[in-house]
Scaffold this active site. Structure first.
Site, PDB file in Angstrom:
ATOM      1  N   LYS A  13       0.831  -1.215   0.000  1.00 21.86           N
ATOM      2  CA  LYS A  13       0.000   0.000   0.000  1.00 21.86           C
ATOM      3  C   LYS A  13       0.862   1.261   0.000  1.00 21.86           C
ATOM      4  O   LYS A  13       0.602   2.194  -0.739  1.00 21.86           O
ATOM      5  CB  LYS A  13      -0.916   0.043   1.236  1.00 21.86           C
ATOM      6  CG  LYS A  13      -1.913  -1.081   1.333  1.00 21.86           C
ATOM      7  CD  LYS A  13      -2.903  -0.858   2.480  1.00 21.86           C
ATOM      8  CE  LYS A  13      -2.281  -0.836   3.858  1.00 21.86           C
ATOM      9  NZ  LYS A  13      -1.670  -2.110   4.306  1.00 21.86           N
ATOM     10  N   ARG A  88      -9.604   1.032   9.409  1.00 18.75           N
ATOM     11  CA  ARG A  88      -9.230  -0.359   9.655  1.00 18.75           C
ATOM     12  C   ARG A  88     -10.346  -1.133  10.347  1.00 18.75           C
ATOM     13  O   ARG A  88     -10.183  -2.327  10.598  1.00 18.75           O
ATOM     14  CB  ARG A  88      -7.988  -0.408  10.537  1.00 18.75           C
ATOM     15  CG  ARG A  88      -6.693  -0.635   9.746  1.00 18.75           C
ATOM     16  CD  ARG A  88      -5.570  -0.547  10.741  1.00 18.75           C
ATOM     17  NE  ARG A  88      -4.391  -1.287  10.419  1.00 18.75           N
ATOM     18  CZ  ARG A  88      -3.298  -0.752   9.862  1.00 18.75           C
ATOM     19  NH1 ARG A  88      -3.288   0.489   9.467  1.00 18.75           N
ATOM     20  NH2 ARG A  88      -2.226  -1.492   9.671  1.00 18.75           N
ATOM     21  N   ARG A 127      11.901 -10.065   3.677  1.00 17.79           N
ATOM     22  CA  ARG A 127      12.200  -8.651   3.979  1.00 17.79           C
ATOM     23  C   ARG A 127      12.818  -8.526   5.370  1.00 17.79           C
ATOM     24  O   ARG A 127      13.808  -7.822   5.552  1.00 17.79           O
ATOM     25  CB  ARG A 127      10.914  -7.811   3.892  1.00 17.79           C
ATOM     26  CG  ARG A 127      11.184  -6.326   4.028  1.00 17.79           C
ATOM     27  CD  ARG A 127       9.906  -5.505   3.983  1.00 17.79           C
ATOM     28  NE  ARG A 127       9.214  -5.514   5.260  1.00 17.79           N
ATOM     29  CZ  ARG A 127       7.968  -5.109   5.427  1.00 17.79           C
ATOM     30  NH1 ARG A 127       7.256  -4.696   4.396  1.00 17.79           N
ATOM     31  NH2 ARG A 127       7.415  -5.118   6.614  1.00 17.79           N
ATOM     32  N   ARG A 137      11.375  -2.149  11.842  1.00 18.37           N
ATOM     33  CA  ARG A 137      10.287  -1.589  12.649  1.00 18.37           C
ATOM     34  C   ARG A 137      10.046  -2.478  13.860  1.00 18.37           C
ATOM     35  O   ARG A 137      10.265  -3.683  13.810  1.00 18.37           O
ATOM     36  CB  ARG A 137       8.997  -1.556  11.805  1.00 18.37           C
ATOM     37  CG  ARG A 137       8.957  -0.402  10.850  1.00 18.37           C
ATOM     38  CD  ARG A 137       7.841  -0.509   9.842  1.00 18.37           C
ATOM     39  NE  ARG A 137       6.564  -0.999  10.352  1.00 18.37           N
ATOM     40  CZ  ARG A 137       5.431  -0.944   9.659  1.00 18.37           C
ATOM     41  NH1 ARG A 137       5.408  -0.389   8.468  1.00 18.37           N
ATOM     42  NH2 ARG A 137       4.317  -1.405  10.153  1.00 18.37           N
ATOM     43  N   ARG A 148      -0.959  -9.380  12.957  1.00 18.43           N
ATOM     44  CA  ARG A 148      -1.458  -8.270  12.128  1.00 18.43           C
ATOM     45  C   ARG A 148      -2.290  -8.795  10.963  1.00 18.43           C
ATOM     46  O   ARG A 148      -3.291  -8.200  10.583  1.00 18.43           O
ATOM     47  CB  ARG A 148      -0.291  -7.410  11.626  1.00 18.43           C
ATOM     48  CG  ARG A 148       0.417  -6.683  12.773  1.00 18.43           C
ATOM     49  CD  ARG A 148       1.670  -6.002  12.302  1.00 18.43           C
ATOM     50  NE  ARG A 148       1.372  -4.850  11.486  1.00 18.43           N
ATOM     51  CZ  ARG A 148       2.138  -4.406  10.496  1.00 18.43           C
ATOM     52  NH1 ARG A 148       3.255  -5.025  10.189  1.00 18.43           N
ATOM     53  NH2 ARG A 148       1.785  -3.355   9.813  1.00 18.43           N
TER      54      ARG A 148
HETATM   55  P1  AMP Z   1       0.753   0.323   9.408  1.00 20.05           P
HETATM   56  O1  AMP Z   1       2.055   1.005   9.215  1.00 20.05           O
HETATM   57  O2  AMP Z   1      -0.372   0.963   8.638  1.00 20.05           O
HETATM   58  O3  AMP Z   1       0.807  -1.164   9.159  1.00 20.05           O
HETATM   59  O4  AMP Z   1       0.351   0.509  10.949  1.00 20.05           O
HETATM   60  C1  AMP Z   1       1.194   0.045  11.989  1.00 20.05           C
HETATM   61  C2  AMP Z   1       0.379  -0.141  13.268  1.00 20.05           C
HETATM   62  O5  AMP Z   1      -0.218   1.099  13.669  1.00 20.05           O
HETATM   63  C3  AMP Z   1      -0.799  -1.111  13.156  1.00 20.05           C
HETATM   64  O6  AMP Z   1      -0.412  -2.460  13.314  1.00 20.05           O
HETATM   65  C4  AMP Z   1      -1.688  -0.620  14.312  1.00 20.05           C
HETATM   66  O7  AMP Z   1      -1.185  -1.027  15.572  1.00 20.05           O
HETATM   67  C5  AMP Z   1      -1.515   0.896  14.227  1.00 20.05           C
HETATM   68  N1  AMP Z   1      -2.521   1.520  13.316  1.00 20.05           N
HETATM   69  C6  AMP Z   1      -2.268   2.180  12.136  1.00 20.05           C
HETATM   70  N2  AMP Z   1      -3.404   2.638  11.587  1.00 20.05           N
HETATM   71  C7  AMP Z   1      -4.400   2.264  12.430  1.00 20.05           C
HETATM   72  C8  AMP Z   1      -5.817   2.413  12.413  1.00 20.05           C
HETATM   73  N3  AMP Z   1      -6.443   3.048  11.392  1.00 20.05           N
HETATM   74  N4  AMP Z   1      -6.523   1.896  13.439  1.00 20.05           N
HETATM   75  C9  AMP Z   1      -5.917   1.275  14.470  1.00 20.05           C
HETATM   76  N5  AMP Z   1      -4.596   1.077  14.556  1.00 20.05           N
HETATM   77  C10 AMP Z   1      -3.830   1.565  13.543  1.00 20.05           C
END
Ligand code: AMP
Length: 196
Positions: A13, A88, A127, A137, A148
């Site tokens: 994404k 989400r 990765r 990360r 996740r």
């Molecule tokens: P991402 O980089 O988008 O994969 O987000 C990393 C982490 O941030 C996720 O695993 C969640 O813990 C938190 N996170 C990001 N966006 C959201 C969202 N819209 N709602 C809830 N948690 C989020």
């Protein structure tokens, strides 16, 4: 043009959103990046969400809705934005609709990057193995990743029918090579979200 990107972690994404930023002059709004910045700054919010993110769980809806409402209200979003990582949950999707309606805005297209979970796990394992520990990360490990993916399947994927019913959803094969995924997205957007 305002867009939403949906797809499990590792589907690409962020990479595709960056390419759309350049092509269509949009701003990428990554809630994951915003939260990581909060954690890095040591702010009160950062202290609250750090452990949740490390475990691969979701930050509470109210926190996320406030964060995105504030961000969408800033002037750089006037030319259009790409939501990467939000909504989400169904509650976030509904709150987003209400918030955009109040602002006189709307979403034009929802792009799903569809992937095969087994192949995705393999892609992410590679990765993780090729990234040095210092650049990794906090949530980049296999256990968190599996969680996740489960969180995506159980809490985020149910949003897809919501957008499909509104006729906004475009599903793209996220397992294709990166440039092919980009071309498929561009074709879909240029044709006004017809299925490619
Ligand atoms: P991402 O980089 O988008 O994969 O987000 C990393 C982490 O941030 C996720 O695993 C969640 O813990 C938190 N996170 C990001 N966006 C959201 C969202 N819209 N709602 C809830 N948690 C989020």
């Amino acid at each position: 043009m305002n867009l939403i990107f949906l797809g499990p972690p590792g589907a690409g994404k962020g990479t595709q959103a960056q390419r759309l930023e350049e092509r269509y002059g949009l701003v990428q709004l990554s809630t994951g990046d915003m939260l990581r910045a909060a954690v890095a700054s040591g702010s009160e919010l950062g202290r609250r969400v750090g452990a949740i993110m490390k475990a691969g769980e979701l930050v509470p809806d109210a926190v996320m809705v406030d964060m995105i409402a504030d961000r969408i209200g800033r002037p750089d979003c006037e030319g259009g934005f790409i939501l990467d990582g939000f909504p989400r949950t169904i509650a976030q999707a509904e709150a987003l609709d209400a918030m955009l309606e109040r602002k006189g805005l709307g979403i034009d297209h929802v792009i799903e990057l569809a992937v095969d979970e087994t192949a995705l796990l393999e892609r992410i394992r590679t990765r993780i193995a090729s990234t040095g520990a210092s650049q990794r990360r906090a949530d980049d490990n296999e256990e968190t990743l599996r969680n996740r993916l489960a969180v995506y399947r159980n809490q985020t994927a149910p949003i897809l029918p919501y957008y499909r019913d509104c006729g906004m959803l475009v599903s793209i094969d996220g397992m294709a090579p990166i440039d092919e995924v980009t071309s498929a997205i561009n074709r879909a957007l240029d044709q006004g979200a017809q299925q490619p």
